[in-house]
Enzyme design. Structure first.
Site, PDB file in Angstrom:
ATOM      1  N   LYS A   1     -12.430  11.971   2.249  1.00 41.42           N
ATOM      2  CA  LYS A   1     -11.516  13.012   1.789  1.00 41.42           C
ATOM      3  C   LYS A   1     -10.067  12.546   1.697  1.00 41.42           C
ATOM      4  CE  LYS A   1     -14.205  17.047   3.198  1.00 41.42           C
ATOM      5  NZ  LYS A   1     -14.168  18.344   3.920  1.00 41.42           N
TER       6      LYS A   1
ATOM      7  N   ALA B   1      -9.250  19.692  16.318  1.00 41.70           N
ATOM      8  CA  ALA B   1      -7.992  19.547  15.569  1.00 41.70           C
ATOM      9  C   ALA B   1      -8.119  18.537  14.435  1.00 41.70           C
ATOM     10  CB  ALA B   1      -6.876  19.120  16.530  1.00 41.70           C
ATOM     11  N   GLY B   2      -9.328  18.339  13.946  1.00 36.91           N
ATOM     12  CA  GLY B   2      -9.545  17.401  12.855  1.00 36.91           C
ATOM     13  C   GLY B   2      -9.229  17.999  11.496  1.00 36.91           C
ATOM     14  N   GLY B   3      -9.756  17.368  10.447  1.00 39.54           N
ATOM     15  CA  GLY B   3      -9.442  17.783   9.089  1.00 39.54           C
ATOM     16  C   GLY B   3      -9.846  19.206   8.772  1.00 39.54           C
ATOM     17  N   ALA B   4     -11.042  19.628   9.206  1.00 40.73           N
ATOM     18  CA  ALA B   4     -11.493  20.992   8.934  1.00 40.73           C
ATOM     19  C   ALA B   4     -10.583  22.010   9.607  1.00 40.73           C
ATOM     20  CB  ALA B   4     -12.934  21.169   9.402  1.00 40.73           C
TER      21      ALA B   4
ATOM     22  N   ILE C   1     -18.576  26.051  12.419  1.00 39.07           N
ATOM     23  CA  ILE C   1     -18.652  25.528  11.055  1.00 39.07           C
ATOM     24  C   ILE C   1     -19.807  24.542  10.867  1.00 39.07           C
ATOM     25  CG2 ILE C   1     -16.177  25.891  10.727  1.00 39.07           C
ATOM     26  CD1 ILE C   1     -15.884  22.819  10.705  1.00 39.07           C
TER      27      ILE C   1
END
Length: 273
Positions: free
Chosen positions: A67, A124-127, A220
Site C-alpha cells: 500500500k 496503530a498500524g495502517g488500518a 476488522i
C-alpha cells in the site's frame, strides 16, 4: 465497450474475497470487465507494476504489503492517501495512474447507524490510521483514543499518530487508563492481527466487560469463524471486517466506474465465495 481489466496486487492473495466480490458487482451492472488477483513476490513488484501499465489496466486494488510501495509508481495521489502514506485503489484516468485510500471511508460506511462520540482503537498500524483520519471528519466523533502494545515499533507509531491527528498513543498495558477509556467508549475497534489465526484476544473478558451494553464492537479481521475478541463482546452490537471490506470495495468500484455497485450482490458473493 471494450472489456476492461481490473485486479488486486498483493502477497499473498489467495485468501482475498475481493475478486469474487468485484466480479459480481461488475456482472450485476453488465459492466464488461474482469477482476484478476495478482500474487506478486516482493522482488518482482516493479516488473509487475510495469506490466500492468503496459497492458493498460483500467484500475486495481492494492493490499499488503504494497500500500505504501505503490505510491512511487503513481502519477498523482489523493490528499488523504498522501497523508496516510497508503494507497489501496488505483485508477487509470486520462493517461495517468491516480491513487486513493478507501479503507477509512469503507470502515465508517460499514458501521450500523448510531452515534459514535468516543472511540477506542486497538492497534496503530495502517488500518488504524485510515480509520482515524476519516473518523475525525465524521459528525459526532469527539474523541479517539488509541492503544498499542509497547514494542519496537511503538515510538514510530506514536510519531505517526501525532503527525496525523495530534493523538498520543497509549500503552495497552496501562490497565487504569484502558479501563477508563473502555467505560466511556461508544465504539471499540480491534485493528491488530491478534486472533486472526488462533483463539487469542487483545482484551480479556474482564476488560471487555467494562464496555457499556450499547457500545458497538468491531474486529476488522474477517475470517469465517468469529474471533475470540468478538465472542467476548457478548450481546453488544458487533461485526467483523467483512462489512468494511465490502464498503471499501464499493468505494473503489465507484472510483473506477463512476457508478454505485449493488451492495447486496457484493455481500452475497462474499458470503458464498
Amino acid at each position: 465497450m471494450v472489456r476492461k481489466l481490473y485486479g488486486l496486487l498483493a502477497n499473498p492473495v489467495a485468501h482475498s474475497k475481493s475478486p469474487v466480490m468485484q466480479q459480481a458487482a461488475f456482472a450485476a451492472l453488465s459492466y464488461d470487465s474482469v477482476y484478476v488477483p495478482f500474487d506478486v513476490q516482493p522482488e518482482m513488484f516493479a516488473t509487475a507494476v510495469a506490466g500492468l501499465r503496459a497492458i493498460n489496466v483500467a484500475g486495481f486494488n492494492v493490499s499488503m504489503p504494497y500500500k505504501q510501495r505503490i505510491m512511487a509508481y503513481l502519477d498523482e495521489v489523493d490528499e488523504d492517501a498522501q497523508t496516510l502514506q497508503s494507497v489501496n485503489t488505483v485508477v487509470h484516468q486520462n493517461g495517468k495512474w491516480l491513487g486513493y485510500s478507501t479503507d477509512g471511508l469503507g470502515f465508517w460506511r460499514s458501521l450500523p447507524a448510531g452515534k459514535y462520540s468516543r472511540v477506542v482503537i486497538l492497534g496503530a498500524g495502517g488500518a488504524a490510521r485510515a480509520i482515524i483520519a476519516t473518523g475525525l471528519q465524521q459528525a459526532g466523533v469527539s474523541e479517539i483514543t488509541v492503544f498499542n502494545r509497547v514494542s519496537m515499533n511503538f515510538t514510530e507509531h506514536a510519531t505517526d499518530l501525532r503527525h496525523l491527528a495530534d493523538i498520543e498513543l497509549q500503552d495497552l498495558a496501562d490497565e487504569s487508563n484502558l479501563a477508563k477509556s473502555l467505560q466511556q467508549a461508544d465504539l471499540l475497534v480491534n485493528t491488530t492481527s491478534v486472533g486472526m489465526r488462533d483463539a487469542t484476544s487483545p482484551l480479556t473478558r474482564e476488560q471487555m466487560a467494562l464496555l457499556s451494553d450499547q457500545a458497538t464492537v468491531v474486529d476488522i479481521i474477517y475470517r469465517d469463524a468469529p474471533t475470540t475478541f468478538l465472542e467476548l463482546a457478548g450481546q453488544r452490537p458487533k461485526q467483523n471486517g467483512l462489512p468494511m471490506l465490502i464498503a471499501q470495495g464499493a468505494a473503489s468500484f465507484e472510483i473506477w466506474t463512476g457508478m454505485q455497485p449493488n451492495i447486496a450482490v457484493m455481500q452475497r458473493a462474499v458470503k458464498k465465495g
